[in-house]
Design a protein around this motif. Structure first.
Motif, short mmCIF file in Angstrom:
data_model
loop_
_atom_site.label_atom_id
_atom_site.label_comp_id
_atom_site.label_asym_id
_atom_site.label_seq_id
_atom_site.Cartn_x
_atom_site.Cartn_y
_atom_site.Cartn_z
N ASP A 1 6.60 -1.53 -11.81
CA ASP A 1 7.14 -2.10 -11.00
C ASP A 1 8.47 -1.33 -10.43
OD1 ASP A 1 8.86 -2.71 -12.92
OD2 ASP A 1 8.60 -4.85 -12.91
N TYR B 1 3.50 6.00 -5.53
CA TYR B 1 3.34 6.07 -6.95
C TYR B 1 2.29 7.03 -7.32
CZ TYR B 1 2.19 4.98 -11.74
OH TYR B 1 1.72 4.77 -13.21
N LEU C 1 1.38 -7.10 -8.66
CA LEU C 1 1.11 -5.59 -9.02
C LEU C 1 0.11 -5.76 -10.06
CD1 LEU C 1 4.18 -3.87 -8.68
CD2 LEU C 1 2.51 -3.41 -7.24
N LYS C 2 -0.31 -6.88 -10.70
CA LYS C 2 -1.13 -6.92 -11.89
C LYS C 2 -2.65 -6.55 -11.50
CE LYS C 2 1.15 -10.90 -13.87
NZ LYS C 2 1.19 -12.16 -14.21
N GLY C 3 -3.10 -5.59 -12.53
CA GLY C 3 -4.48 -5.31 -12.09
C GLY C 3 -4.55 -3.99 -11.46
N THR C 4 -3.29 -3.46 -11.10
CA THR C 4 -3.36 -2.11 -10.21
C THR C 4 -2.87 -1.00 -11.04
OG1 THR C 4 -0.98 -2.57 -9.81
CG2 THR C 4 -2.45 -3.44 -8.27
N ASN C 5 -2.43 -1.26 -12.36
CA ASN C 5 -1.94 -0.10 -13.35
C ASN C 5 -0.74 0.61 -12.72
OD1 ASN C 5 -3.84 -0.69 -15.42
ND2 ASN C 5 -5.49 0.51 -14.29
N ILE C 6 -0.29 -0.28 -11.75
CA ILE C 6 1.21 0.45 -11.29
C ILE C 6 2.39 -0.11 -11.63
CG2 ILE C 6 2.29 0.81 -9.05
CD1 ILE C 6 -0.51 1.05 -7.58
N GLY D 1 1.93 1.74 -3.51
CA GLY D 1 0.93 2.46 -4.21
C GLY D 1 0.80 3.79 -4.14
N ASN D 2 0.75 4.03 -2.90
CA ASN D 2 0.47 5.75 -2.52
C ASN D 2 1.71 6.55 -2.94
OD1 ASN D 2 -1.78 6.54 -0.56
ND2 ASN D 2 -1.36 4.39 -0.13
N SER E 1 1.04 -1.30 0.16
CA SER E 1 0.11 0.16 0.09
C SER E 1 0.86 1.38 0.09
CB SER E 1 -0.96 0.08 1.22
OG SER E 1 -1.71 1.04 1.38
#
Length: 272
Positions: A150, A96, A143-148, A93-94, A90
């Motif tokens: 690596d 990013y 990370l798949k499906g998160t559009n983020i 992700g934040n 998380s």
């Protein structure tokens, strides 16, 4: 008639008059300087001149209150304040989502981040002093499906608000990693943990920063709150801004008997 009383514990002078107990603002110059320093750094973070800051101090002395107020005043991009639990994934992700210039991610007492080396390493990369700050996620956690991606370049800023880990008392395997965060960041100390220092902080926030403004109290009522805290300094388990807020809530509920309610509801509290 005016009577002057000096409290030897922390040098606050109180002048009693018909309006109540006036806490002399001249005694807050040290705190004015500390909060002015916070404002200066937040302003430079908002301008993109500084990319990291650690705001340290005991619980309930206005760390979050000040950071959020100054971000509201100066932020030129998006910012987010995160409280509670956060996993390393998380956090990645934040970071990013706040990777752009003038974006600010604030982590407010997120102990879970410091309990995992992965989280500390992500923060080390985000607040590094190198010209290009690159953050990568090399893990089996998908990370798949998160559009983020690596890996990405981080151009945003990070503010850490904490009462642990940055005061030299941290023990265990993470102490070296926390030292690495200090080495990469600017650090401002708001107050020490003594009751006297915390009480002075409360007085400053009530009388100078309008902490209790939402309660629409009179100055006499605000001073009565400060006087109550001082009179019961040794009986209260903790002294913090929350102490003043709870007392203000009691006045709003029952302006006549709030002290009796406080005696039973606050003085008998035990530390969890």
């Amino acid at each position: 008639m005016y009577a002057t009383k000096t409290n030897g514990n922390f040098g606050l002078r109180m002048t009693a008059n018909k309006a109540g107990c006036q806490y002399d603002k001249d005694n807050y110059r040290d705190l004015e300087k500390r909060y002015s320093n916070v404002e200066t750094y937040i302003k430079q973070i908002a301008n993109g001149k500084i990319h990291n800051l650690i705001v340290n101090g005991p619980p309930g002395v206005g760390k979050t209150y000040s950071v959020e107020n100054y971000l509201n005043k100066y932020a030129q991009g998006k910012y987010k304040v995160v409280k509670g639990h956060m996993t390393p994934l998380s956090l990645y992700g934040n970071l990013y989502l706040h990777r752009d210039e003038n974006s600010v991610l604030v982590l407010d007492d997120i102990d879970s981040v410091f309990k995992k080396i992965e989280g500390v390493n992500l923060l080390k990369a985000a607040i590094d002093t190198s010209a290009v700050r690159k953050i990568s996620w090399e893990s089996t956690s998908p990370l798949k499906g998160t559009n983020i991606p690596d890996s990405f370049e981080f151009k945003g800023s990070v503010i850490l608000i904490s009462n642990i880990g940055f005061n030299g008392r941290t023990k265990g395997d993470l102490s070296a990693h926390l030292d690495a965060l200090k080495d990469r960041s600017y650090k401002l100390v708001i107050a020490d943990g003594s009751k006297e220092s915390c009480f002075k902080q409360v007085c400053f926030m009530v009388s100078k920063k309008n902490l209790l403004g939402d309660f629409k109290l009179s100055k006499k009522q605000e001073f009565a709150i400060l006087q109550y805290i001082e009179d019961n300094l040794e009986k209260l388990d903790k002294i913090s801004l929350r102490t003043a807020v709870k007392l203000a809530q009691l006045i709003a509920i029952n302006a006549k008997d709030w002290q009796c309610m406080a005696d039973s509801g606050l003085l008998n509290e035990t530390e969890e």
